[in-house]
Design a protein around this motif. Structure first.
Motif, PDB file in Angstrom:
ATOM      1  N   ILE A 121     -43.604  -0.477 -45.672  1.00  0.00           N
ATOM      2  CA  ILE A 121     -44.079  -1.621 -44.893  1.00  0.00           C
ATOM      3  C   ILE A 121     -44.471  -2.650 -45.934  1.00  0.00           C
ATOM      4  O   ILE A 121     -45.386  -2.426 -46.725  1.00  0.00           O
ATOM      5  N   GLN A 122     -43.717  -3.741 -45.973  1.00  0.00           N
ATOM      6  CA  GLN A 122     -43.822  -4.601 -47.138  1.00  0.00           C
ATOM      7  C   GLN A 122     -43.477  -6.047 -46.814  1.00  0.00           C
ATOM      8  O   GLN A 122     -42.764  -6.327 -45.857  1.00  0.00           O
ATOM      9  N   THR A 123     -43.973  -6.931 -47.630  1.00  0.00           N
ATOM     10  CA  THR A 123     -43.686  -8.350 -47.465  1.00  0.00           C
ATOM     11  C   THR A 123     -42.256  -8.634 -47.920  1.00  0.00           C
ATOM     12  O   THR A 123     -41.833  -8.180 -48.975  1.00  0.00           O
ATOM     13  N   LEU A 133     -43.799  -9.791 -42.859  1.00  0.00           N
ATOM     14  CA  LEU A 133     -44.005  -8.361 -43.057  1.00  0.00           C
ATOM     15  C   LEU A 133     -42.946  -7.577 -42.282  1.00  0.00           C
ATOM     16  O   LEU A 133     -42.739  -7.822 -41.096  1.00  0.00           O
ATOM     17  N   MET A 134     -42.290  -6.672 -42.979  1.00  0.00           N
ATOM     18  CA  MET A 134     -41.256  -5.861 -42.338  1.00  0.00           C
ATOM     19  C   MET A 134     -41.488  -4.394 -42.633  1.00  0.00           C
ATOM     20  O   MET A 134     -41.992  -4.045 -43.693  1.00  0.00           O
ATOM     21  N   TYR A 158     -33.086   0.796 -40.806  1.00  0.00           N
ATOM     22  CA  TYR A 158     -33.877   0.609 -39.596  1.00  0.00           C
ATOM     23  C   TYR A 158     -35.019  -0.358 -39.898  1.00  0.00           C
ATOM     24  O   TYR A 158     -35.892  -0.045 -40.719  1.00  0.00           O
ATOM     25  N   GLY A 159     -35.009  -1.532 -39.286  1.00  0.00           N
ATOM     26  CA  GLY A 159     -36.037  -2.530 -39.601  1.00  0.00           C
ATOM     27  C   GLY A 159     -36.894  -2.896 -38.404  1.00  0.00           C
ATOM     28  O   GLY A 159     -36.426  -2.905 -37.266  1.00  0.00           O
ATOM     29  N   ARG A 172     -43.408 -10.523 -36.880  1.00  0.00           N
ATOM     30  CA  ARG A 172     -42.745 -11.111 -35.717  1.00  0.00           C
ATOM     31  C   ARG A 172     -43.168 -10.398 -34.430  1.00  0.00           C
ATOM     32  O   ARG A 172     -43.295 -11.025 -33.380  1.00  0.00           O
ATOM     33  N   THR A 173     -43.403  -9.092 -34.525  1.00  0.00           N
ATOM     34  CA  THR A 173     -43.866  -8.339 -33.352  1.00  0.00           C
ATOM     35  C   THR A 173     -45.215  -8.878 -32.880  1.00  0.00           C
ATOM     36  O   THR A 173     -45.456  -9.053 -31.681  1.00  0.00           O
ATOM     37  N   MET A 174     -46.087  -9.166 -33.855  1.00  0.00           N
ATOM     38  CA  MET A 174     -47.403  -9.725 -33.523  1.00  0.00           C
ATOM     39  C   MET A 174     -47.236 -11.040 -32.757  1.00  0.00           C
ATOM     40  O   MET A 174     -47.858 -11.256 -31.721  1.00  0.00           O
TER      41      MET A 174
END
Ligand code: ATP
Ligand code: MG
Length: 630
Positions: A160-162, A181-182, A502-503, A508-510
């Protein structure tokens, strides 16, 4: 009084550890929540406006944001859910560098492929470096140096990283940032099918993603996306459905088939190039009108009566170039339709294509902006692919010859009354038959609402907007082959390792949660993502009895796992309630004189209008647990 979406769901229960965690307690006056009345002038998307106004994020540069305490808490909640579900699905977390040597990307050709999207620079020693937009090469480099036996596979590794992408137009706050963040995961296998195969992990990721977005409280679905190098439906996008989404999803109401617009197939469409001319062919002067819309306005012709011809160049290897020469594909669609590059590539059965560079195309006889289907038709290395809706000689609705306007293959001119059977410079039969026909008819456009469903006869596709929050993909051996990562199999032969990736767009979810869930007054957080579950508003923070009551309520809630924010600011109640609406904390407790006199707090949900109900102090925790589904 309604109930809130549950903190937990039956299909995806939280791990026992986090349910026994005591919740956090914070005081508004001791943290940084700079709420604002006005949104930034350039903000259009609701999530952009509200996250900035609510003091969750603040812009530092184009597409680059500070996460303030509230924003960071939401991000952490998304991250934790993602992490729990990934771990549960058997993946292992690691952390790769964001700063990477560009030579890795040269191995796969992606240094060029990424182009300007790549944040790339030279360090002080002149080494070409980049900030990772994604990490296929980096992880493959790790794997090829660390894992050399089939016995160590399968493996699924995530971080989990920028991430960094120099998006041309960063927009909508966190929805499309240049720094974001992905969560990215990569799996490695010796085979596709069966135990330990790619399909098994892909399916596990599909389920993990469904759990993640369900737990986040989002209205989402998985849709088929552009397929990868392995056959079948090798790629799915997870979409949050909301009207402000950038992506268009098409679904068949009969069968539930859903696909993104670029991927979506279209059912059978009848076509025929045969038909009489609608009139004498007539070249008209259309100065400075290379675009369909401009010509349509100038000539007062509907775009659906125009033929749009888009020129692609086949990306050939030096050997292919030597053998076949430069190859071109002209894709022809109706003026009101969009050419789909993937479909063009598929129809022409070629490896890779790109939009032709205007200069080069002109030098080869394609007058870009004014190209017609007959430009270079029949010449060696030129294929014309016509979409069925453009391949109409007869206007069926009107029962007369189809009226077409097309480019005239000379600058600043278009031709009226183009007729397929008259104007190709050869007969339709000559153009469409033979071992290597010059012209073919195939689906080469994006699907739209109202198109026939590819899955059910007589049913029309429906359109819906969405935001892509996750993407799972069967990569196959694309990266392992390019990077020479092979492993000796049980059969004692070397095999390139099979990969999946798998991303999840965490930031973006937030933002999509806000897009999906807000009203005129502010954000309405789903419980699972809310920065705090409960907001305790103290009407008179200078009154010690009020503050004591707030602290007691908060500690009781904290012991049951609720995160609590206490608004202890010396502000007018109206101001504090407005802020409460804006930051969108799901459960609201107000401590005022009237309640205190009765040993009660006023209890209200963010989703409820009007006044709340009084709940005795000792019943507050149970009342909150009730709405939280705990
Ligand atoms: P898009 O089509 O929106 O540009 P993508 O398909 O290029 O995204 P992927 O490479 O599939 O993105 O990345 C995985 C996930 O990362 C996406 O599903 C999305 O949620 C997120 N993501 C991609 N680009 C951005 C961005 N610029 N800002 C925020 N999140 C992003
Ligand atoms: Mg994607």
């Amino acid at each position: 009084m309604g109930t809130l979406p549950a903190m937990t769901t039956s299909t995806a229960t939280r791990s026992p550890v986090s349910t026994v965690r005591t919740g956090d307690i914070q005081y508004w006056s001791r943290t940084l929540i700079p709420t604002a009345k006005d949104a930034p002038a350039d903000a259009e998307a609701p999530s952009h406006k509200l996250l900035v106004r609510g003091g969750f994020i603040r812009r530092l540069a184009a597409g680059v944001y500070d996460y303030l305490p509230l924003g960071h808490r939401v991000l952490r909640k998304v991250t934790e859910i993602v992490r729990e579900e990934m771990d549960r699905a058997g993946a292992s977390e690691l952390l790769l560098p964001a700063l990477c040597p560009t030579e890795l990307l040269h191995e796969t050709g992606r240094a060029d492929e990424y182009g300007d999207l790549l944040m790339r620079f030279e360090d002080r020693h002149g080494r070409d470096s980049y900030l990772g937009p994604t990490h296929e090469e980096v992880i493959t480099e790790l794997m090829r140096s660390a894992v050399s036996s089939y016995k160590q596979l399968p493996l699924n590794l995530y971080q989990i990283q920028t991430k960094y992408r120099d998006e041309f137009r960063p927009r909508a706050g966190l929805l499309r940032g240049r720094e974001f963040l992905m969560k990215d995961a990569y799996s490695f296998h010796m085979h596709v099918e069966g135990e330990g195969g790619l399909n098994e992990t892909y399916d596990a990721m599909y389920r993990a993603y469904s759990n993640v977005f369900e737990r986040c409280g989002l209205n989402f679905g998985a849709v088929e996306a552009e397929a990868g190098p392995i056959g079948g439906s090798a790629s799915h996008e997870f979409m949050v459905f909301c009207d402000t989404g950038e992506d268009t999803i098409l679904r068949c109401p009969e069968t539930g088939y859903a696909a993104n617009m670029e991927k979506c197939e279209i059912g059978e469409r009848s076509w025929s190039l045969e038909g009489e001319p609608s009139g004498e062919a007539e070249d008209v002067h259309t100065p400075d009108c290379p675009g369909i819309e401009d010509v349509s306005k100038l000539l007062k012709v509907k775009t659906r009566n125009m033929l749009k011809s888009v020129v692609f160049r086949v990306k050939s290897t030096p050997e292919e170039l030597e053998k076949y020469g430069e190859e071109w594909i002209v894709a022809v669609v109706r003026g009101d339709h969009e050419v789909n590059e993937g479909k063009v590539k598929k129809a022409a059965e070629v490896g890779a294509i790109e939009l032709a560079e205007p200069e080069k195309a002109r030098a080869n006889g394609f007058e870009i902006g004014y190209v017609s289907p007959r430009a270079n038709l029949g010449k060696k290395g030129v294929l014309v692919v016509v979409d069925p809706d453009a391949a109409q000689g007869l206007d069926i609705e009107k029962g007369k010859p189809m009226f077409w306007v097309t480019g005239a293959d000379k600058k600043d001119y278009h031709t009226k009354h183009f007729c397929w059977s008259r104007d190709l410079g050869m007969t339709i039969e000559e153009a469409t038959t033979g071992s290597c026909p010059a012209l073919m008819v195939a689906d080469v456009r994006n699907a739209m609402a109202g198109d026939p469903s590819p899955k059910a006869e007589g049913v029309e596709l429906e359109a819906q907007r969405g935001i892509e929050v996750g993407h799972i993909f069967k990569l196959g051996t694309k990266y392992s082959e390019a990077m020479g990562y092979t492993i000796m199999g049980e059969d004692q032969a070397l095999h390139p390792v099979i990969m999946g990736c798998y991303g999840i767009g965490v930031s973006r979810t937030m933002a999509s949660a806000v897009e999906m869930s807000h009203d005129d007054n502010g954000i309405v957080w789903p419980l699972a993502l809310a920065p705090y579950h409960v907001l305790v508003t103290v009407m008179k923070p200078d009154d010690s009895a009020s503050m004591d009551a707030a602290k007691n309520v908060a500690s009781g809630l904290s012991a049951s796992g609720f995160d609590v924010l206490i608004d202890d600011r010396f502000e007018r109640p109206g101001f504090k309630f407005k802020d409460a609406d804006l930051i969108g904390i799901p459960i609201r407790l107000t401590i005022g004189d009237k309640g205190l006199a009765e040993g009660a707090v006023e209890f209200k949900l963010r989703t409820d209008g009007g006044k709340g109900e009084f709940v005795k102090f000792d019943a507050v925790v149970d009342r909150c647990l009730e709405v939280a589904g705990g």
